[in-house]
Design a protein around this motif. Sequence first.
Motif, PDB file in Angstrom:
ATOM      1  N   UNK A   1      32.018 -10.496 -29.470  1.00 42.33           N
ATOM      2  CA  UNK A   1      30.906 -10.384 -28.533  1.00 42.33           C
ATOM      3  C   UNK A   1      30.643 -11.701 -27.813  1.00 42.33           C
ATOM      4  N   UNK A   2      31.711 -12.403 -27.509  1.00 37.85           N
ATOM      5  CA  UNK A   2      31.587 -13.658 -26.781  1.00 37.85           C
ATOM      6  C   UNK A   2      31.286 -13.421 -25.317  1.00 37.85           C
ATOM      7  N   UNK A   3      31.248 -14.509 -24.534  1.00 40.59           N
ATOM      8  CA  UNK A   3      30.943 -14.388 -23.108  1.00 40.59           C
ATOM      9  C   UNK A   3      31.968 -13.525 -22.374  1.00 40.59           C
ATOM     10  N   UNK A   4      31.555 -13.012 -21.230  1.00 42.27           N
ATOM     11  CA  UNK A   4      32.443 -12.249 -20.361  1.00 42.27           C
ATOM     12  C   UNK A   4      32.955 -13.166 -19.263  1.00 42.27           C
ATOM     13  N   UNK A   5      34.255 -13.186 -19.076  1.00 40.69           N
ATOM     14  CA  UNK A   5      34.896 -14.006 -18.057  1.00 40.69           C
ATOM     15  C   UNK A   5      35.327 -13.109 -16.904  1.00 40.69           C
ATOM     16  N   UNK A   6      35.037 -13.527 -15.684  1.00 40.40           N
ATOM     17  CA  UNK A   6      35.435 -12.774 -14.501  1.00 40.40           C
ATOM     18  C   UNK A   6      36.769 -13.304 -13.976  1.00 40.40           C
ATOM     19  N   UNK A   7      37.747 -12.423 -13.821  1.00 38.47           N
ATOM     20  CA  UNK A   7      39.009 -12.824 -13.216  1.00 38.47           C
ATOM     21  C   UNK A   7      38.919 -12.575 -11.714  1.00 38.47           C
ATOM     22  N   UNK A   8      39.438 -13.530 -10.914  1.00 37.27           N
ATOM     23  CA  UNK A   8      39.272 -13.476  -9.467  1.00 37.27           C
ATOM     24  C   UNK A   8      40.598 -13.779  -8.771  1.00 37.27           C
ATOM     25  N   UNK A   9      40.836 -13.055  -7.708  1.00 34.50           N
ATOM     26  CA  UNK A   9      42.095 -13.154  -6.955  1.00 34.50           C
ATOM     27  C   UNK A   9      41.795 -13.449  -5.497  1.00 34.50           C
ATOM     28  N   UNK A  10      42.600 -14.288  -4.922  1.00 44.00           N
ATOM     29  CA  UNK A  10      42.500 -14.589  -3.490  1.00 44.00           C
ATOM     30  C   UNK A  10      43.826 -14.251  -2.858  1.00 44.00           C
ATOM     31  N   UNK A  11      43.832 -13.253  -1.974  1.00 45.19           N
ATOM     32  CA  UNK A  11      45.076 -12.828  -1.343  1.00 45.19           C
ATOM     33  C   UNK A  11      45.638 -13.933  -0.468  1.00 45.19           C
ATOM     34  N   UNK A  12      46.920 -13.873  -0.221  1.00 44.64           N
ATOM     35  CA  UNK A  12      47.557 -14.868   0.612  1.00 44.64           C
ATOM     36  C   UNK A  12      46.950 -14.863   2.005  1.00 44.64           C
ATOM     37  N   UNK A  13      46.688 -16.071   2.542  1.00 48.15           N
ATOM     38  CA  UNK A  13      46.163 -16.241   3.878  1.00 48.15           C
ATOM     39  C   UNK A  13      47.208 -16.936   4.730  1.00 48.15           C
ATOM     40  N   UNK A  14      47.359 -16.479   5.941  1.00 42.91           N
ATOM     41  CA  UNK A  14      48.301 -17.124   6.853  1.00 42.91           C
ATOM     42  C   UNK A  14      47.646 -17.303   8.207  1.00 42.91           C
ATOM     43  N   UNK A  15      48.163 -18.245   8.979  1.00 42.02           N
ATOM     44  CA  UNK A  15      47.672 -18.447  10.319  1.00 42.02           C
ATOM     45  C   UNK A  15      46.450 -19.333  10.374  1.00 42.02           C
TER      46      UNK A  15
END
Length: 211
Positions: free
Chosen positions: A197-211
């Motif tokens: 019952x430890x903390x909840x970690x949020x996983x986050x993704x950043x899509x590739x950006x171009x230009x």
Amino acid sequence: MTRGIRRCSLASVNARVATAAEVDLVTEIISLAFAEDPVWVRALGGEDRPAEELSGFWRIFVQGALRYPWVWLWNGGEAASIWIPPGGTELSEVQEEEFGELATTLLSDEAASYLAAVVQAFDANHPRDEPHYYLSLLGTHPAHRGRGVGMALLAENLARVDDEGMPAFLESSNPANDHRYARLGFAPIGEVQLPDNGPVVTTMWRAAHTG
């Protein structure tokens, strides 16, 4: 949709790659930055352990990342970011052994087992379908908090990631930071419920950006 992060002149001047000789400086920044982090306080044995006693854990991660030219400092050491490039690993096999030995030495059996379970949970939820840059650690020295240097450093790093047309991934161990990451293009993709019952970690993704 934002098509990338433009480097400002300030960031271009102040963000620089850390050298192997600066391992102590980067370790100090990360140790102090994570001294009150809700995930790592518990994972490293509790609130009563001083940051300097636990710096050995962070030092191993810093040394592991310094195998690549993706450990960054803001100017004289106000903030540090630790990235693992596509195809890289956080630790070498030798460093993984050192980490386990240090846990056995400094922590109780129960605490060492919990730390191992936390590390395993992070690893199990790490995306592997697409090559990406992984933000392993980002921290601001407590003496420089509130000035935006950590996010400025991250923005500069992401501009370089954009130059390569690559996505990026991170785990947010402190919910207070989620909105800051979102402003730079990261979106939640999942949650990691840590053991006992430890903390909840949020996983986050950043899509590739171009230009």
